[in-house]
Every structure is written in C-alpha cells, then in structure tokens.
Design a protein around this motif. Structure first.
Motif, PDB file in Angstrom:
ATOM      1  N   UNK A 126      46.326  43.316  44.079  1.00 48.03           N
ATOM      2  CA  UNK A 126      46.757  42.665  42.851  1.00 48.03           C
ATOM      3  C   UNK A 126      46.538  43.461  41.584  1.00 48.03           C
ATOM      4  N   UNK A 127      46.643  44.776  41.653  1.00 47.57           N
ATOM      5  CA  UNK A 127      46.478  45.597  40.454  1.00 47.57           C
ATOM      6  C   UNK A 127      47.703  45.481  39.546  1.00 47.57           C
ATOM      7  N   UNK A 128      47.479  45.659  38.261  1.00 46.03           N
ATOM      8  CA  UNK A 128      48.567  45.826  37.309  1.00 46.03           C
ATOM      9  C   UNK A 128      48.582  47.269  36.838  1.00 46.03           C
ATOM     10  N   UNK A 129      49.596  48.034  37.247  1.00 48.41           N
ATOM     11  CA  UNK A 129      49.641  49.471  36.967  1.00 48.41           C
ATOM     12  C   UNK A 129      50.907  49.813  36.182  1.00 48.41           C
ATOM     13  N   UNK A 130      50.757  50.681  35.204  1.00 51.77           N
ATOM     14  CA  UNK A 130      51.890  51.107  34.384  1.00 51.77           C
ATOM     15  C   UNK A 130      52.650  52.207  35.119  1.00 51.77           C
ATOM     16  N   UNK A 131      53.942  51.980  35.334  1.00 53.28           N
ATOM     17  CA  UNK A 131      54.769  52.926  36.089  1.00 53.28           C
ATOM     18  C   UNK A 131      55.971  53.340  35.254  1.00 53.28           C
ATOM     19  N   UNK A 191      43.030  52.305  35.212  1.00 48.34           N
ATOM     20  CA  UNK A 191      43.179  50.967  35.790  1.00 48.34           C
ATOM     21  C   UNK A 191      42.337  50.817  37.054  1.00 48.34           C
ATOM     22  N   UNK A 192      42.293  51.871  37.876  1.00 53.41           N
ATOM     23  CA  UNK A 192      41.483  51.818  39.095  1.00 53.41           C
ATOM     24  C   UNK A 192      40.000  51.734  38.760  1.00 53.41           C
ATOM     25  N   UNK A 193      39.587  52.443  37.713  1.00 52.50           N
ATOM     26  CA  UNK A 193      38.174  52.428  37.329  1.00 52.50           C
ATOM     27  C   UNK A 193      37.739  51.054  36.836  1.00 52.50           C
ATOM     28  N   UNK A 194      38.661  50.308  36.244  1.00 54.17           N
ATOM     29  CA  UNK A 194      38.318  48.987  35.707  1.00 54.17           C
ATOM     30  C   UNK A 194      38.363  47.895  36.766  1.00 54.17           C
ATOM     31  N   UNK A 195      39.013  48.161  37.891  1.00 56.64           N
ATOM     32  CA  UNK A 195      39.188  47.140  38.926  1.00 56.64           C
ATOM     33  C   UNK A 195      38.193  47.353  40.062  1.00 56.64           C
ATOM     34  N   UNK A 196      37.869  46.269  40.742  1.00 50.68           N
ATOM     35  CA  UNK A 196      36.940  46.343  41.878  1.00 50.68           C
ATOM     36  C   UNK A 196      37.729  46.535  43.167  1.00 50.68           C
ATOM     37  N   UNK A 197      37.415  47.569  43.944  1.00 52.53           N
ATOM     38  CA  UNK A 197      38.131  47.763  45.212  1.00 52.53           C
ATOM     39  C   UNK A 197      37.708  46.738  46.247  1.00 52.53           C
ATOM     40  N   UNK A 198      38.495  46.655  47.296  1.00 50.33           N
ATOM     41  CA  UNK A 198      38.167  45.773  48.414  1.00 50.33           C
ATOM     42  C   UNK A 198      36.915  46.306  49.092  1.00 50.33           C
ATOM     43  N   UNK A 199      35.956  45.424  49.327  1.00 44.49           N
ATOM     44  CA  UNK A 199      34.712  45.844  49.969  1.00 44.49           C
ATOM     45  C   UNK A 199      34.776  45.553  51.453  1.00 44.49           C
ATOM     46  N   UNK A 200      33.959  46.257  52.203  1.00 47.60           N
ATOM     47  CA  UNK A 200      33.901  46.054  53.644  1.00 47.60           C
ATOM     48  C   UNK A 200      33.333  47.280  54.305  1.00 47.60           C
ATOM     49  N   UNK A 201      32.660  47.079  55.412  1.00 47.09           N
ATOM     50  CA  UNK A 201      32.080  48.187  56.148  1.00 47.09           C
ATOM     51  C   UNK A 201      33.116  48.791  57.070  1.00 47.09           C
ATOM     52  N   UNK A 202      33.130  50.095  57.146  1.00 46.61           N
ATOM     53  CA  UNK A 202      34.099  50.821  57.946  1.00 46.61           C
ATOM     54  C   UNK A 202      33.544  51.006  59.353  1.00 46.61           C
TER      55      UNK A 202
END
Length: 263
Positions: A114-119, A239-250
């Motif tokens: 659900x990111x909002x990115x300028x393209x 934008x990526x730095x301001x947003x939280x990525x999906x967490x989870x163990x690999x």
C-alpha cells in the motif's frame, strides 16, 4: 494494633492479578508464530513473560545449560484460533495481498504494501513535458542488497474480481507508472467462486508478468520480461524510508537458527 485494611486489600488485589495472565493481543500471537517457526531462542522481554505466564510457551533446558522456548499444545491451539480469526477479518483482496507479500519476504526481499509512490509518465504528446502521478502498487519489493543498481524493484498488482481486472487493463497509464517504479510488473490473478482464474495470461499486456493463485499456491503463468537495471529515484527512496516494510522471519534464517541449536 488495628488491622491495616488498605494494606490487606492491596495484597489481595495483587494476588488476584497475579493469578490471571495479561490479556493477549496481536503482538503476542505474532511472537508466538515466530517462536513456533524458529529454534526458540528467548528474547526475555515483556511479551515472552506474558506468554510464559499464560502457559502458551515452555522453557526447555538444553544439554549445555542454555534455555530455549517451545510452543505448548495450548499455544498451538491459540495460534489456530487466531489464524481462523485473522482469515475471517481479511477480505479476499487483502488475503491475496498478504500472501504475495509474505512470499516476497520468504524470498529474502524487503517488501511494502500500500505504498504511495511518485512515478513519471510519458508526455501526452511528442515533445511535451513529462507527467507525474501517484502510483499505489499493492505490493512493492526490492532485493536486500547494499548495491543500489542491484535492488531490482518489483511491483505486484493483485486482482480478485474479473470486472476490476478488465477495468485495470483499460488504463495503460497505470501500468506505465508501475513500470517506471519497478524493474518488473506482475499481475496476480485470484479465482472466482467456482475456483477458476479470473483471467488468462493472454489478456495481460506482454510487458507484465502473470501469476495465478490456484489451490492456495502461486503459479507463474508467464514470466515478466527483464528490463535494464535503473537506480531508484531519490523520491522513491524517501518514501520507502518513511514506510514500514512487511515483517516476518525468513525460512533461511530459521534454518540457520536450527543449525546453531544442533551444533
């Protein structure tokens, strides 16, 4: 001496509170799932204390004297209940977005939803100025690398309804925005009420890859063409730095933990 009723009441209240574990929430269920999938190394934080007090975790002493954690049968039952509740809370679209995002995390990629990115879009006419828009991909991921040219961004657009897919295919500017953001753009197609895919790879433009969700598994109907590597714009990085990525163990990390425990 007269009895100190206030002190006695405080002691009784403390004893009563100690006999009941703290209410459990999403953070507890998430930690319980992580421990279930891992080798069980303790974190020794508040969540762990509350899970131990609730009887959902058990401490196991190893032969070398170190302790690990194991999910008890009660904990497994609690995980099953939370899984059913979470599935019921998710819509069909959200569930597929979650599935794709988790697959990207398992593949070792850093993933956002659900990111909002300028393209940037091509000019409306020959020689005209560049156009800009806000793109909102369902899933956006990059490789976990320190080399900027190798991040290989990927956009996944999730579709679970036939009408939504057909409407999206009539919007070439939306695909152009996704291709401006990512090295690859994929359409992920769900199934209808009869279990049939809502579309075929032939209906999707050739510049995009196609995945189909069948029997709760993602299958590649057509691979996305590889494009020349381009560094991400500064605006996307911000934008990526301001947003939280999906967490989870690999899974690979879990294997390393298991190997460490066996050694």
């Amino acid at each position: 001496m007269p009895e100190n009723k206030s002190t006695g009441g405080a002691i009784a209240t403390t004893t009563l509170e100690a006999s009941f574990p703290a209410p459990l929430g999403r953070a507890h269920a998430r930690r319980l799932r992580e421990i279930y999938r891992s080798a069980g190394w303790p974190c020794q934080d508040v969540l762990e204390i509350e899970l131990l007090a609730a009887g959902l975790l058990q401490r196991i002493a190893g032969p070398a004297g170190h302790e690990t954690l194991r999910v008890t049968d009660t904990g497994v039952a609690y995980l099953a209940v939370t899984l059913v509740r979470n599935r019921a809370a998710l819509s069909k679209h959200e569930a597929l977005v979650e599935h794709v995002a988790c697959e990207m995390v398992r593949a070792g990629r850093i993933t956002w939803r659900g990111l909002g990115l300028r393209a940037q879009l091509p000019p409306a006419e020959e020689g005209g100025p560049a156009r800009w828009c806000m793109a909102r991909p369902d899933v956006f991921s990059i490789r976990n690398t320190s080399v900027q040219e190798y991040v290989d961004p990927i956009v996944h657009e999730i579709k679970v309804h036939r009408a939504d897919l057909l409407g999206d295919l009539r919007r070439p500017e939306k695909r152009a925005a996704y291709l401006d953001l990512g090295g690859e753009c994929w359409y992920v197609l769900g199934c209808d009420a009869k279990g049939r895919p809502i579309g075929t790879a032939d209906e999707i433009p050739l510049e995009c890859g196609v995945m189909v969700m069948e029997a709760n598994r993602l299958t590649v109907a057509r691979a996305a063409p590889r494009r020349s590597r381009q560094p991400l714009p500064v605006g996307v990085w911000m934008a990526l730095a301001k947003a939280a990525p999906v967490t989870g163990l690999i899974d690979d990390e879990q294997g390393l933990l298991a190997d460490a425990e066996q050694n």
